[in-house]
Design a protein around this motif. Structure first.
Motif, short mmCIF file in Angstrom:
data_model
loop_
_atom_site.label_atom_id
_atom_site.label_comp_id
_atom_site.label_asym_id
_atom_site.label_seq_id
_atom_site.Cartn_x
_atom_site.Cartn_y
_atom_site.Cartn_z
N THR A 160 7.11 -48.34 -14.30
CA THR A 160 5.82 -49.04 -14.42
C THR A 160 5.64 -50.06 -13.29
OG1 THR A 160 6.92 -50.50 -15.99
CG2 THR A 160 5.54 -48.78 -16.91
N GLY A 161 6.73 -50.69 -12.89
CA GLY A 161 6.63 -51.69 -11.80
C GLY A 161 6.21 -51.06 -10.48
N ARG A 162 6.32 -49.74 -10.40
CA ARG A 162 5.90 -49.05 -9.18
C ARG A 162 4.53 -48.38 -9.33
NH1 ARG A 162 11.24 -49.50 -8.80
NH2 ARG A 162 12.11 -49.60 -6.68
N ILE A 163 4.28 -47.77 -10.47
CA ILE A 163 3.08 -46.92 -10.52
C ILE A 163 2.04 -47.32 -11.55
CG2 ILE A 163 4.23 -44.89 -9.54
CD1 ILE A 163 4.38 -43.84 -12.45
N CYS A 164 2.30 -48.34 -12.35
CA CYS A 164 1.30 -48.73 -13.34
C CYS A 164 0.09 -49.33 -12.62
CB CYS A 164 1.91 -49.76 -14.30
SG CYS A 164 0.72 -50.38 -15.48
N PRO A 165 -1.12 -49.02 -13.07
CA PRO A 165 -2.30 -49.63 -12.43
C PRO A 165 -2.47 -51.11 -12.74
CG PRO A 165 -2.97 -48.03 -14.13
CD PRO A 165 -1.47 -48.00 -14.08
N ALA A 166 -1.58 -51.66 -13.55
CA ALA A 166 -1.53 -53.10 -13.83
C ALA A 166 -2.80 -53.66 -14.48
CB ALA A 166 -1.16 -53.88 -12.58
N PRO A 167 -3.19 -53.12 -15.64
CA PRO A 167 -4.30 -53.75 -16.36
C PRO A 167 -3.98 -55.19 -16.78
CG PRO A 167 -3.25 -52.04 -17.70
CD PRO A 167 -2.68 -51.92 -16.32
N CYS A 168 -2.69 -55.52 -16.85
CA CYS A 168 -2.28 -56.90 -17.18
C CYS A 168 -2.86 -57.89 -16.17
CB CYS A 168 -0.76 -57.00 -17.17
SG CYS A 168 -0.03 -56.44 -15.60
N GLU A 169 -2.89 -57.50 -14.90
CA GLU A 169 -3.35 -58.43 -13.87
C GLU A 169 -4.86 -58.64 -13.99
OE1 GLU A 169 -1.75 -57.68 -9.96
OE2 GLU A 169 0.27 -57.45 -10.76
N LEU A 213 -5.77 -66.39 -15.05
CA LEU A 213 -6.04 -66.90 -13.69
C LEU A 213 -7.09 -66.07 -12.97
CD1 LEU A 213 -2.85 -67.86 -11.64
CD2 LEU A 213 -4.90 -69.21 -12.06
N ASN A 214 -7.22 -64.83 -13.40
CA ASN A 214 -8.14 -63.90 -12.74
C ASN A 214 -9.60 -64.25 -13.05
OD1 ASN A 214 -8.67 -61.64 -11.12
ND2 ASN A 214 -8.83 -60.28 -12.87
N ILE A 215 -9.84 -65.19 -13.95
CA ILE A 215 -11.24 -65.55 -14.24
C ILE A 215 -11.87 -66.22 -13.01
CG2 ILE A 215 -12.73 -67.01 -15.68
CD1 ILE A 215 -10.70 -66.68 -17.94
N ASN A 216 -11.13 -67.13 -12.41
CA ASN A 216 -11.73 -67.81 -11.26
C ASN A 216 -10.75 -67.98 -10.09
OD1 ASN A 216 -10.03 -69.66 -12.37
ND2 ASN A 216 -11.44 -71.38 -12.28
N ASN A 217 -9.69 -67.15 -10.10
CA ASN A 217 -8.68 -67.24 -9.06
C ASN A 217 -8.04 -65.86 -8.93
OD1 ASN A 217 -6.49 -68.12 -7.41
ND2 ASN A 217 -6.59 -70.16 -8.34
N ASP A 218 -6.98 -65.75 -8.14
CA ASP A 218 -6.28 -64.46 -8.07
C ASP A 218 -5.20 -64.40 -9.15
OD1 ASP A 218 -7.74 -63.52 -5.90
OD2 ASP A 218 -6.51 -64.67 -4.52
N PRO A 219 -5.04 -63.23 -9.80
CA PRO A 219 -4.06 -63.16 -10.89
C PRO A 219 -2.62 -63.29 -10.40
CG PRO A 219 -4.92 -60.98 -10.36
CD PRO A 219 -5.72 -61.94 -9.55
N VAL A 220 -1.74 -63.54 -11.35
CA VAL A 220 -0.30 -63.56 -11.06
C VAL A 220 0.12 -62.14 -10.64
CG1 VAL A 220 1.98 -63.89 -12.12
CG2 VAL A 220 0.08 -65.40 -12.74
N THR A 221 1.05 -62.03 -9.74
CA THR A 221 1.53 -60.72 -9.26
C THR A 221 2.51 -60.12 -10.29
OG1 THR A 221 3.26 -61.85 -8.05
CG2 THR A 221 1.32 -61.21 -6.79
N ILE A 222 1.97 -59.85 -11.47
CA ILE A 222 2.82 -59.46 -12.61
C ILE A 222 3.61 -58.19 -12.31
CG2 ILE A 222 2.77 -58.74 -15.03
CD1 ILE A 222 0.12 -60.38 -15.27
N LYS A 223 2.91 -57.19 -11.78
CA LYS A 223 3.57 -55.90 -11.57
C LYS A 223 4.74 -56.02 -10.59
CE LYS A 223 2.34 -51.42 -9.62
NZ LYS A 223 1.25 -50.51 -9.30
#
Ligand SMILES: Cc1cc2nc3c(=O)[nH]c(=O)nc-3n(C[C@H](O)[C@H](O)[C@H](O)COP(=O)(O)OP(=O)(O)OC[C@H]3O[C@@H](n4cnc5c(N)ncnc54)[C@H](O)[C@@H]3O)c2cc1C
Ligand code: SF4
Length: 386
Positions: free
Chosen positions: A93-102, A107-117
């Motif tokens: 998942t850390g390689r190929i998940c499209p990362a809906p978490c991000e 933070l993604n409301i008004n900034n860039d999200p955390v690099t979760i993936k």
């Protein structure tokens, strides 16, 4: 929470990739390893908000704020324990998940999200590197036999969990290797296949038996499986391709993605594929603007196509997220790493026919510019007319 002011102090830092001209010369993964210091800073950006929407955005329910915090503190061993609690294979998942978490990150409301993936990928890569990922042998065996049919990520995870619960598990796979679309679909440049082999070793030690080249329902019947096993899990995937029944479809040179991609994966694995479908020296058109199309694009460019066009039926989506979509997955223009490598992208194109030459080989595509109609009740695209 890691650093209370982390999200105010640190910007999102992108993963560095090998330059395009270099990575096009090979089939390996091309993302560079992120230094620990950078990962710590990125973990520190997590706000550990009261309601972690990322956790809900992740289909696995990964407990993301916990491991962000642990990475910030350098407590990698605890981080992998938290990650493995919900995810059998974070290196996949850390390689190929499209990362809906991000997309769902607050933070993604008004900034860039955390690099979760990327944090996820590095936690597990770190753990394997340290030798912390070992077989989890069940303390006792139940005496029950379970057959799992289909060895994609669903079947592998299911087999692993059942074996850890003490059942004797046999994983059946129709193909000659384990892994489903991870093995024969997703190109090596997105995920190298030794990652699957390494997990298989762990699973074998945990008691999973692998049986490849067995088509359940043909080589072994349902009745046989029912007789031999106490329970059967079907995790057979989708398999059926979506055809395009337009005039000229029968012409030579028109292929399903899943006839094209697996052949290259096999060649990369050292197999010989007689008459391999190759884009080398060809002008390629990919119909479909999604991830599978992207994989065909990256593969065609690596094989040395003269040019690659990618046609999408739907209109070009907006570049920015429309308001009120967060924390859901927004329909925005997404460009994959394969797009960076060279493509001519076109939207709103409906293919009406293929045109062939005297030898029956495809020579041209007849399409129309489409207008997208949407369902009044759901708002989803319905038909596309000229
Ligand atoms: C080209 C491509 C690229 C993709 N890229 C991504 C990506 O980047 N990120 C992402 O998140 N998802 C991606 N996906 C989707 C992802 O691969 C699938 O969602 C995922 O593999 C589904 O897992 P699964 O275990 O359900 O099925 P599969 O991976 O399809 O595995 C099912 C397995 O069951 C076997 N099987 C079927 N019938 C039988 C039978 N009768 N007997 C024995 N074995 C049988 C099949 O041979 C296959 O190996 C991609 C899909 C494709 C096609
Ligand atoms: S990258 Fe995918 S699997 Fe990993 S936390 Fe995000 S949504 Fe979950």
């Amino acid at each position: 929470m890691g650093k209370i002011t982390g999200f105010l102090e640190f910007e999102r830092e992108k993963v560095h990739k090998e330059p395009v001209e270099q990575r096009l010369t090979h089939w390996r993964e091309f993302e560079e390893r992120t230094p620990d210091e950078v990962l710590k800073r990125q973990g520190a950006r997590c706000m550990d908000c009261g309601i972690p929407f990322c956790h809900k955005g992740c289909p696995l329910g990964n407990i993301i704020p916990d491991w962000n915090d642990l990475v910030y503190r350098g407590r990698w061993r605890e981080a992998i324990a938290r990650l493995h609690a919900t995810n059998n294979f974070p290196e996949f998942t850390g390689r190929i998940c499209p990362a809906p978490c991000e997309e769902a990150c607050v933070l993604n409301i008004n900034n860039d999200p955390v690099t979760i993936k990327n944090i996820e990928k590095n936690i597990i890569d770190h753990a394997w590197g340290e030798g912390w990922v070992t077989p989890l042998i069940p303390p006792r065996h139940t005496g029950k036999q379970v057959a799992v049919v289909g060895s994609g990520p669903a079947g592998m995870a299911c087999a692993q969990q059942l074996a850890r619960a003490g059942h004797a598990v046999t994983l059946f796979e129709r193909a000659d290797r384990i892994g489903g679309l991870l093995r024969y679909g997703i190109p090596d440049f997105k995920m190298e296949k030794w990652l699957i082999d390494r997990r298989m070793e762990q699973m074998a030690a945990e008691g999973v038996t692998f049986r490849t080249s067995v088509n359940a329902g043909v080589d072994v019947t349902g009745e046989q499986l029912q007789r031999e096993f106490d329970a059967i899990v079907l995790s057979c995937g989708a398999t059926k391709p979506r055809d395009l029944p337009v005039p000229g479809r029968e012409l030579e040179g028109i292929h399903f993605a899943m006839n094209f991609l697996p052949q290259q994966n096999k060649v990369n694995a050292g197999d010989r594929v007689d008459g391999q479908l190759l884009a080398t020296g060809k002008r390629v058109v990919i119909l479909g603007g999604g991830d599978t199309g992207s994989d065909c694009l990256g593969t065609s460019n690596r094989q040395g196509a003269i040019s690659v066009h990618q046609f999408e039926l739907l209109p070009e989506p907006p570049k920015d997220r429309p308001p009120l979509v967060w924390p859901n997955w927004p329909m925005i223009l997404r460009s994959s790493s394969s797009h960076e490598e060279g493509v001519i992208r076109d939207f709103s194109i409906n293919t009406k026919a293929f045109v062939g030459d005297a030898q029956g080989r495809v020579r041209a595509l007849r399409g129309v510019c489409a207008r997208c109609a949407r369902s009044g009740s759901t708002g989803r695209p319905t038909t596309a007319g000229p």
